[in-house]
Design an enzyme around this catalytic site. Structure first.
Site, PDB file in Angstrom:
ATOM      1  N   ASN A 102       0.804  -1.222   0.000  1.00 20.50           N
ATOM      2  CA  ASN A 102       0.000   0.000   0.000  1.00 20.50           C
ATOM      3  C   ASN A 102       0.840   1.277   0.000  1.00 20.50           C
ATOM      4  O   ASN A 102       0.341   2.337  -0.376  1.00 20.50           O
ATOM      5  CB  ASN A 102      -0.905  -0.058   1.253  1.00 20.50           C
ATOM      6  N   SER A 154      -4.617   2.618  -8.812  1.00 20.96           N
ATOM      7  CA  SER A 154      -5.294   3.905  -8.599  1.00 20.96           C
ATOM      8  C   SER A 154      -6.259   4.189  -9.744  1.00 20.96           C
ATOM      9  O   SER A 154      -5.960   3.833 -10.892  1.00 20.96           O
ATOM     10  CB  SER A 154      -4.230   5.001  -8.533  1.00 20.96           C
ATOM     11  N   TYR A 167       3.140   8.514 -12.036  1.00 17.68           N
ATOM     12  CA  TYR A 167       2.301   7.743 -11.096  1.00 17.68           C
ATOM     13  C   TYR A 167       1.385   6.769 -11.850  1.00 17.68           C
ATOM     14  O   TYR A 167       1.241   5.603 -11.463  1.00 17.68           O
ATOM     15  CB  TYR A 167       1.499   8.764 -10.289  1.00 17.68           C
ATOM     16  N   ALA A 170       3.295   3.810 -13.203  1.00 22.70           N
ATOM     17  CA  ALA A 170       3.618   2.872 -12.118  1.00 22.70           C
ATOM     18  C   ALA A 170       2.381   2.090 -11.686  1.00 22.70           C
ATOM     19  O   ALA A 170       2.438   0.868 -11.500  1.00 22.70           O
ATOM     20  CB  ALA A 170       4.190   3.638 -10.926  1.00 22.70           C
ATOM     21  N   LYS A 171       1.265   2.776 -11.539  1.00 23.73           N
ATOM     22  CA  LYS A 171       0.052   2.130 -11.040  1.00 23.73           C
ATOM     23  C   LYS A 171      -0.509   1.140 -12.053  1.00 23.73           C
ATOM     24  O   LYS A 171      -1.134   0.132 -11.659  1.00 23.73           O
ATOM     25  CB  LYS A 171      -0.996   3.180 -10.675  1.00 23.73           C
TER      26      LYS A 171
HETATM   27  P1  NAI Z   1      -0.760   8.359   2.859  1.00 25.79           P
HETATM   28  O1  NAI Z   1       0.276   9.349   2.486  1.00 25.79           O
HETATM   29  O2  NAI Z   1      -1.766   8.737   3.891  1.00 25.79           O
HETATM   30  O3  NAI Z   1      -0.086   6.980   3.297  1.00 25.79           O
HETATM   31  C1  NAI Z   1       0.946   6.394   2.561  1.00 25.79           C
HETATM   32  C2  NAI Z   1       1.993   5.881   3.512  1.00 25.79           C
HETATM   33  O4  NAI Z   1       3.043   5.244   2.762  1.00 25.79           O
HETATM   34  C3  NAI Z   1       2.647   6.978   4.341  1.00 25.79           C
HETATM   35  O5  NAI Z   1       2.522   6.695   5.725  1.00 25.79           O
HETATM   36  C4  NAI Z   1       4.094   6.971   3.899  1.00 25.79           C
HETATM   37  O6  NAI Z   1       5.019   7.281   4.935  1.00 25.79           O
HETATM   38  C5  NAI Z   1       4.263   5.544   3.425  1.00 25.79           C
HETATM   39  N1  NAI Z   1       5.385   5.405   2.481  1.00 25.79           N
HETATM   40  C6  NAI Z   1       5.689   6.212   1.452  1.00 25.79           C
HETATM   41  N2  NAI Z   1       6.801   5.792   0.834  1.00 25.79           N
HETATM   42  C7  NAI Z   1       7.216   4.691   1.509  1.00 25.79           C
HETATM   43  C8  NAI Z   1       8.296   3.804   1.338  1.00 25.79           C
HETATM   44  N3  NAI Z   1       9.212   3.991   0.363  1.00 25.79           N
HETATM   45  N4  NAI Z   1       8.405   2.746   2.180  1.00 25.79           N
HETATM   46  C9  NAI Z   1       7.505   2.551   3.175  1.00 25.79           C
HETATM   47  N5  NAI Z   1       6.470   3.388   3.393  1.00 25.79           N
HETATM   48  C10 NAI Z   1       6.323   4.443   2.569  1.00 25.79           C
HETATM   49  O7  NAI Z   1      -1.523   7.988   1.481  1.00 25.79           O
HETATM   50  P2  NAI Z   1      -2.808   7.063   1.186  1.00 25.79           P
HETATM   51  O8  NAI Z   1      -3.770   7.921   0.480  1.00 25.79           O
HETATM   52  O9  NAI Z   1      -3.215   6.310   2.372  1.00 25.79           O
HETATM   53  O10 NAI Z   1      -2.200   6.076   0.068  1.00 25.79           O
HETATM   54  C11 NAI Z   1      -2.085   4.677   0.225  1.00 25.79           C
HETATM   55  C12 NAI Z   1      -1.983   4.052  -1.152  1.00 25.79           C
HETATM   56  O11 NAI Z   1      -3.198   4.243  -1.869  1.00 25.79           O
HETATM   57  C13 NAI Z   1      -0.878   4.632  -2.047  1.00 25.79           C
HETATM   58  O12 NAI Z   1      -0.283   3.599  -2.797  1.00 25.79           O
HETATM   59  C14 NAI Z   1      -1.638   5.563  -2.966  1.00 25.79           C
HETATM   60  O13 NAI Z   1      -0.950   5.771  -4.190  1.00 25.79           O
HETATM   61  C15 NAI Z   1      -2.927   4.787  -3.147  1.00 25.79           C
HETATM   62  N6  NAI Z   1      -4.039   5.593  -3.593  1.00 25.79           N
HETATM   63  C16 NAI Z   1      -4.693   6.439  -2.733  1.00 25.79           C
HETATM   64  C17 NAI Z   1      -5.769   7.159  -3.179  1.00 25.79           C
HETATM   65  C18 NAI Z   1      -6.575   8.006  -2.267  1.00 25.79           C
HETATM   66  O14 NAI Z   1      -7.653   8.498  -2.718  1.00 25.79           O
HETATM   67  N7  NAI Z   1      -6.172   8.215  -1.031  1.00 25.79           N
HETATM   68  C19 NAI Z   1      -6.199   7.127  -4.594  1.00 25.79           C
HETATM   69  C20 NAI Z   1      -5.513   6.162  -5.373  1.00 25.79           C
HETATM   70  C21 NAI Z   1      -4.449   5.445  -4.895  1.00 25.79           C
END
Ligand code: NAI
Length: 309
Positions: A102, A154, A167, A170-171
């Site tokens: 995630n 995504s 992005y 990648a997705k």
């Molecule tokens: P967020 O920013 O709240 O959480 C993502 C977490 O991943 C953060 O805690 C961050 O520290 C951690 N992270 C980032 N790079 C890292 C790494 N190299 N190694 C370990 N941890 C790392 O973001 P959210 O929204 O919860 O995103 C979660 C996933 O969902 C992501 O893959 C995002 O691309 C995807 N996503 C989210 C959407 C949304 O509407 N929130 C829409 C589409 C996809």
């Protein structure tokens, strides 16, 4: 309602579980009896920096409620990091039943101005990060009775989004990876699916959408709560999941499936671009779609359409 979908005795790795969606998955799996490896690098939304507090806080929260969890602070973006996340699970709990890949960041920029660095870091965290995190657990699961994997794509990747060429590439790459792992993992009992979430988090806040800091009192944030996405993820991570190789969407409580589909098309008789031009209507038509199971199934479609089957 009784919680029949339990994770007692199961070990689940959640990457990027220090915030947003991953945090919700970790907390809810732990509430349902699972032992959770809470991975998070703890950086900013653009991937800069690191802080062990993000993962540790979620572990502390799980433990304060009587659950079991262990923190891991590695970056998913390196092979060593992926290996170490798996090692954390094996050393602490002796097995891995599920991986939820995630972790994610954003580096938005219009394609015309996008730098190689902005491409590389997004491919490293999302595409290569999914590869590095999933591979050790995938291999272990195949030898140990199977398991479940949820990878994160995504809506932007699936459908396109201005300023997110890195992005989206990648997705969509993650979807291709997932489709093949579903085929290669089937014999060993590994089920893998992709999730396209929509939820208010600190990541969406950077894109001008409602962010989690608006709080649950804010109607827009509440409608886009991570709690309206997590039920699908728990169902995909649970051993009872009926699906493998599929892409699901979840947002605002709406759960749906995205497919790659092929239409009836046309069989050329003259093999000229002019003949293609004459048939654009039927070639582009999206009315009568079929969903190939895999590349072999698609090859069967070609043979059938051309009368070779
Ligand atoms: P967020 O920013 O709240 O959480 C993502 C977490 O991943 C953060 O805690 C961050 O520290 C951690 N992270 C980032 N790079 C890292 C790494 N190299 N190694 C370990 N941890 C790392 O973001 P959210 O929204 O919860 O995103 C979660 C996933 O969902 C992501 O893959 C995002 O691309 C995807 N996503 C989210 C959407 C949304 O509407 N929130 C829409 C589409 C996809």
């Amino acid at each position: 309602m009784t919680q029949s979908m339990r994770f007692d005795g199961k070990v689940v790795i959640v990457t990027g579980a220090g915030n947003g969606l991953g945090r919700a998955y970790a907390l809810q799996i732990a509430e349902r009896g699972g032992k959770v490896v809470v991975n998070d690098l703890g950086g900013a939304t653009d991937g800069k920096g690191s802080d062990s507090a993000a993962a540790q806080k979620v572990v502390d929260e799980i433990k304060s409620k009587g659950g079991q969890a262990i923190a891991n602070f590695d970056s998913v973006a390196t092979q060593a990091g992926g290996a170490n996340i798996f090692k954390t699970a094996l050393e602490a709990y002796g097995r891995v039943d599920s991986v939820i890949a995630n972790a994610g960041i954003l580096r938005d920029r219009s394609f015309a101005k996008m730098s190689l660095e902005e491409l590389d870091i997004i491919l490293d965290v999302h595409l290569r990060g999914t590869f590095f995190t999933v591979q050790p657990a995938f291999n272990w699961m195949r030898e140990n009775g199977g398991g479940t994997i949820v990878v994160t794509t995504s809506p932007s990747g699936l459908f396109g989004s201005f300023g997110q060429a890195n992005y989206c590439a990648a997705k969509m790459g993650i979807v291709g990876l997932m489709r093949t792992l579903a085929i290669e993992g089937a014999k060993g009992g590994v089920k893998i699916n992709a999730l396209a979430p929509t939820a208010a988090t600190r990541l969406t806040a950077t894109a001008g959408m409602p962010g989690e800091q608006a709080g649950e009192d804010d109607p827009a944030s509440d409608a886009m709560s991570v709690r309206r996405v997590s039920p699908l993820v728990l169902a995909l991570a649970h051993e009872s999941c009926p699906s493998s190789g599929e892409v699901f969407n979840a947002g605002c409580g709406w759960i749906s499936r995205t497919v790659m589909a092929v239409n009836d098309g046309v069989v050329l008789s003259q093999y000229t671009p002019e003949e293609v031009a004459v048939h654009w209507g039927v070639i582009r038509d999206a009315a009568n779609l079929r969903v190939p199971r895999d590349g072999t199934d698609y090859w069967n479609m070609i043979q059938k359409a051309t009368g070779q089957a």
